[in-house]
Design a protein around this motif. Sequence first.
Motif, PDB file in Angstrom:
ATOM      1  N   GLN A  33     -58.319  37.390 -75.019  1.00 35.71           N
ATOM      2  CA  GLN A  33     -58.817  37.744 -73.779  1.00 35.71           C
ATOM      3  C   GLN A  33     -59.632  36.587 -73.270  1.00 35.71           C
ATOM      4  OE1 GLN A  33     -57.902  39.905 -71.930  1.00 35.71           O
ATOM      5  NE2 GLN A  33     -56.920  41.533 -73.286  1.00 35.71           N
ATOM      6  N   ARG A  34     -60.628  35.806 -74.198  1.00 35.30           N
ATOM      7  CA  ARG A  34     -61.078  34.870 -73.734  1.00 35.30           C
ATOM      8  C   ARG A  34     -60.499  33.762 -73.201  1.00 35.30           C
ATOM      9  NH1 ARG A  34     -65.107  36.720 -77.664  1.00 35.30           N
ATOM     10  NH2 ARG A  34     -64.460  35.270 -79.115  1.00 35.30           N
ATOM     11  N   GLY A  35     -59.336  33.443 -74.028  1.00 37.10           N
ATOM     12  CA  GLY A  35     -58.629  32.539 -73.777  1.00 37.10           C
ATOM     13  C   GLY A  35     -57.993  32.509 -72.451  1.00 37.10           C
ATOM     14  N   ALA A  36     -57.391  33.633 -72.258  1.00 33.62           N
ATOM     15  CA  ALA A  36     -56.650  34.077 -71.077  1.00 33.62           C
ATOM     16  C   ALA A  36     -57.711  33.943 -69.908  1.00 33.62           C
ATOM     17  CB  ALA A  36     -55.805  35.448 -71.303  1.00 33.62           C
ATOM     18  N   SER A  37     -58.830  34.420 -70.012  1.00 28.26           N
ATOM     19  CA  SER A  37     -59.814  34.454 -68.905  1.00 28.26           C
ATOM     20  C   SER A  37     -60.256  32.807 -68.318  1.00 28.26           C
ATOM     21  CB  SER A  37     -61.051  35.172 -69.033  1.00 28.26           C
ATOM     22  OG  SER A  37     -61.750  35.169 -68.271  1.00 28.26           O
ATOM     23  N   PHE A  38     -60.244  32.251 -69.622  1.00 25.10           N
ATOM     24  CA  PHE A  38     -60.450  30.740 -69.430  1.00 25.10           C
ATOM     25  C   PHE A  38     -59.366  30.094 -68.744  1.00 25.10           C
ATOM     26  CE2 PHE A  38     -60.489  26.251 -70.887  1.00 25.10           C
ATOM     27  CZ  PHE A  38     -61.732  25.820 -70.392  1.00 25.10           C
ATOM     28  N   LEU A  39     -58.128  30.334 -68.978  1.00 20.10           N
ATOM     29  CA  LEU A  39     -56.962  29.734 -68.409  1.00 20.10           C
ATOM     30  C   LEU A  39     -56.759  30.266 -66.900  1.00 20.10           C
ATOM     31  CD1 LEU A  39     -54.345  29.679 -71.178  1.00 20.10           C
ATOM     32  CD2 LEU A  39     -55.679  27.623 -70.340  1.00 20.10           C
ATOM     33  N   GLY A  40     -57.531  31.532 -66.554  1.00 16.84           N
ATOM     34  CA  GLY A  40     -57.479  32.050 -65.321  1.00 16.84           C
ATOM     35  C   GLY A  40     -56.343  33.155 -65.088  1.00 16.84           C
ATOM     36  N   LEU A  41     -55.611  33.525 -66.290  1.00 18.63           N
ATOM     37  CA  LEU A  41     -54.667  34.385 -66.096  1.00 18.63           C
ATOM     38  C   LEU A  41     -55.152  35.743 -65.363  1.00 18.63           C
ATOM     39  CD1 LEU A  41     -53.329  32.389 -68.115  1.00 18.63           C
ATOM     40  CD2 LEU A  41     -52.585  34.591 -69.339  1.00 18.63           C
ATOM     41  N   ASN A  42     -54.180  36.206 -64.762  1.00 17.76           N
ATOM     42  CA  ASN A  42     -54.438  37.555 -63.877  1.00 17.76           C
ATOM     43  C   ASN A  42     -54.596  38.753 -64.658  1.00 17.76           C
ATOM     44  OD1 ASN A  42     -52.469  35.690 -62.129  1.00 17.76           O
ATOM     45  ND2 ASN A  42     -54.066  36.586 -60.817  1.00 17.76           N
ATOM     46  N   GLY A  43     -54.079  38.654 -66.038  1.00 18.13           N
ATOM     47  CA  GLY A  43     -54.008  39.757 -66.845  1.00 18.13           C
ATOM     48  C   GLY A  43     -53.487  39.390 -68.130  1.00 18.13           C
ATOM     49  N   LEU A  44     -54.006  40.126 -69.254  1.00 18.90           N
ATOM     50  CA  LEU A  44     -53.306  40.091 -70.594  1.00 18.90           C
ATOM     51  C   LEU A  44     -53.426  41.199 -71.391  1.00 18.90           C
ATOM     52  CD1 LEU A  44     -52.697  37.941 -72.841  1.00 18.90           C
ATOM     53  CD2 LEU A  44     -54.884  37.915 -73.781  1.00 18.90           C
ATOM     54  N   ARG A  45     -52.380  41.733 -71.959  1.00 18.31           N
ATOM     55  CA  ARG A  45     -52.265  42.821 -72.787  1.00 18.31           C
ATOM     56  C   ARG A  45     -52.095  42.464 -74.410  1.00 18.31           C
ATOM     57  NH1 ARG A  45     -49.108  48.845 -72.100  1.00 18.31           N
ATOM     58  NH2 ARG A  45     -50.009  49.613 -73.949  1.00 18.31           N
ATOM     59  N   VAL A  46     -52.827  42.644 -75.384  1.00 22.83           N
ATOM     60  CA  VAL A  46     -52.647  42.655 -76.561  1.00 22.83           C
ATOM     61  C   VAL A  46     -52.239  43.782 -77.134  1.00 22.83           C
ATOM     62  CG1 VAL A  46     -53.533  41.847 -78.735  1.00 22.83           C
ATOM     63  CG2 VAL A  46     -54.452  40.767 -76.585  1.00 22.83           C
ATOM     64  N   HIS A  47     -50.980  43.999 -77.900  1.00 18.63           N
ATOM     65  CA  HIS A  47     -50.407  44.918 -78.620  1.00 18.63           C
ATOM     66  C   HIS A  47     -50.900  44.973 -80.041  1.00 18.63           C
ATOM     67  CE1 HIS A  47     -47.909  47.160 -75.381  1.00 18.63           C
ATOM     68  NE2 HIS A  47     -47.860  45.744 -74.980  1.00 18.63           N
ATOM     69  N   ASP A  48     -50.738  45.983 -80.723  1.00 20.49           N
ATOM     70  CA  ASP A  48     -50.975  45.959 -82.031  1.00 20.49           C
ATOM     71  C   ASP A  48     -49.915  46.504 -83.244  1.00 20.49           C
ATOM     72  OD1 ASP A  48     -50.599  48.625 -81.407  1.00 20.49           O
ATOM     73  OD2 ASP A  48     -52.500  49.419 -82.164  1.00 20.49           O
ATOM     74  N   PHE A  49     -48.815  45.516 -82.698  1.00 17.20           N
ATOM     75  CA  PHE A  49     -47.612  45.968 -83.368  1.00 17.20           C
ATOM     76  C   PHE A  49     -47.843  44.955 -84.751  1.00 17.20           C
ATOM     77  CE2 PHE A  49     -45.442  46.050 -79.337  1.00 17.20           C
ATOM     78  CZ  PHE A  49     -45.092  47.625 -79.294  1.00 17.20           C
ATOM     79  N   PRO A  50     -47.119  45.373 -85.905  1.00 19.22           N
ATOM     80  CA  PRO A  50     -47.752  44.714 -87.284  1.00 19.22           C
ATOM     81  C   PRO A  50     -47.242  43.490 -87.484  1.00 19.22           C
ATOM     82  CG  PRO A  50     -45.559  46.088 -87.535  1.00 19.22           C
ATOM     83  CD  PRO A  50     -46.006  46.262 -86.156  1.00 19.22           C
ATOM     84  N   ASP A  51     -48.433  42.609 -87.527  1.00 18.58           N
ATOM     85  CA  ASP A  51     -48.372  41.067 -87.987  1.00 18.58           C
ATOM     86  C   ASP A  51     -47.746  40.824 -88.948  1.00 18.58           C
ATOM     87  OD1 ASP A  51     -48.851  38.433 -87.413  1.00 18.58           O
ATOM     88  OD2 ASP A  51     -50.917  38.428 -88.247  1.00 18.58           O
ATOM     89  N   THR A  52     -46.693  39.730 -88.618  1.00 19.15           N
ATOM     90  CA  THR A  52     -45.748  39.168 -89.821  1.00 19.15           C
ATOM     91  C   THR A  52     -44.522  40.178 -90.010  1.00 19.15           C
ATOM     92  OG1 THR A  52     -46.787  40.107 -92.037  1.00 19.15           O
ATOM     93  CG2 THR A  52     -47.816  37.995 -90.913  1.00 19.15           C
ATOM     94  N   LYS A  53     -44.663  41.307 -89.508  1.00 21.14           N
ATOM     95  CA  LYS A  53     -43.239  42.270 -89.556  1.00 21.14           C
ATOM     96  C   LYS A  53     -43.015  42.700 -88.087  1.00 21.14           C
ATOM     97  CE  LYS A  53     -45.393  43.904 -93.997  1.00 21.14           C
ATOM     98  NZ  LYS A  53     -45.890  45.113 -94.737  1.00 21.14           N
ATOM     99  N   LEU A  54     -43.138  41.876 -87.217  1.00 16.56           N
ATOM    100  CA  LEU A  54     -42.601  42.305 -85.938  1.00 16.56           C
ATOM    101  C   LEU A  54     -41.076  42.728 -85.790  1.00 16.56           C
ATOM    102  CD1 LEU A  54     -44.647  39.898 -83.505  1.00 16.56           C
ATOM    103  CD2 LEU A  54     -45.046  42.241 -84.024  1.00 16.56           C
ATOM    104  N   GLU A  55     -40.413  41.985 -86.665  1.00 13.19           N
ATOM    105  CA  GLU A  55     -38.905  42.473 -86.850  1.00 13.19           C
ATOM    106  C   GLU A  55     -38.659  43.870 -87.028  1.00 13.19           C
ATOM    107  OE1 GLU A  55     -39.658  41.354 -91.059  1.00 13.19           O
ATOM    108  OE2 GLU A  55     -40.505  40.739 -89.124  1.00 13.19           O
TER     109      GLU A  55
END
Length: 302
Positions: free
Chosen positions: A149-171
């Motif tokens: 969120q901080r990175g997105a805010s710094f870049l100026g993005l209008n919004g960012l959503r972070v899901h919680d799907f399983p890392d390394t097992k997204l397939e």
Amino acid sequence: MLPSVVGALLSTVVLVYVLSNAAYTRHKRFIAGARTLRQAIVAVYAVLLVLNLWCATVMPVTLVCDAIAVATLVATGVFGFVIAERRIPATTVVERRRVLAVGAHPDDLELACGATLAKLVDTGHEVRGLVMSSGEVGGNAGLRPAEAQRGASFLGLNGLRVHDFPDTKLETVSNDMVRAIEAAIREFEPDVIFTHSAHDQHQDHYAVHQATLRAARAHHSILCFESPSVTRDFDPSVFVDIDGYVDVKVEAVLSHRDQAGKPYMTPGRVRGMAAFRGAQAKNTNAEAFEPVRLLGSAIGDL
């Protein structure tokens, strides 16, 4: 003595302001080489402060003290001019575009296309981000979403959503990711979609690429960005000039402190890749993309 006191006060004010994290955070997004410039200002004014205090207390030859006070004023003017010259210019486009960037992990967007996203924001486009996992396997899941969120805010993005799907097992949750991306597309109606390349050896990146293509099966403009894990088959034919935005990308990447120490997170690697792709594009610095398909009228002034 009075000029020395004024010089000491001026040096103190400048040092306090420049060393203020709030002030630095506010300005570094819009000044090329802000980190290096800050270090130079601190070094120069620390010396000037010492010299002015010496003149104000010891009171040696008046001519020397006057010269030091004048040097302080000149330094202020010079640094003011340098800051103005290094300010990243922003131009307003005739027609605003909507851009959706889809990544697998909290730091993927900054690493792959952070400079492009910042440039799009500065030129008047609306940019949103979508991240599929909190990166719990590769780092601290309690920290990484907030860093994203901080990175997105710094870049100026209008919004960012972070899901919680399983890392390394997204397939394993491909259908769920497709539905999440479809929902973002319906809500935002982007003109252009950025996502991972098919030529990426990280299983999560490849899974997000496939999910994005399925979700955007009826979309006309999809560009695949370059992650540190792309293979030699990554073959870009679309390049974005990011001259003036490399420092912005470096700062955005460094905002992911949980990932500090990884070789691809270093300023040197980020700058090196920008220069490499810039040489390919016959330019100074660039970010590279593989088009899945690209409608010319959709990309506009990108």
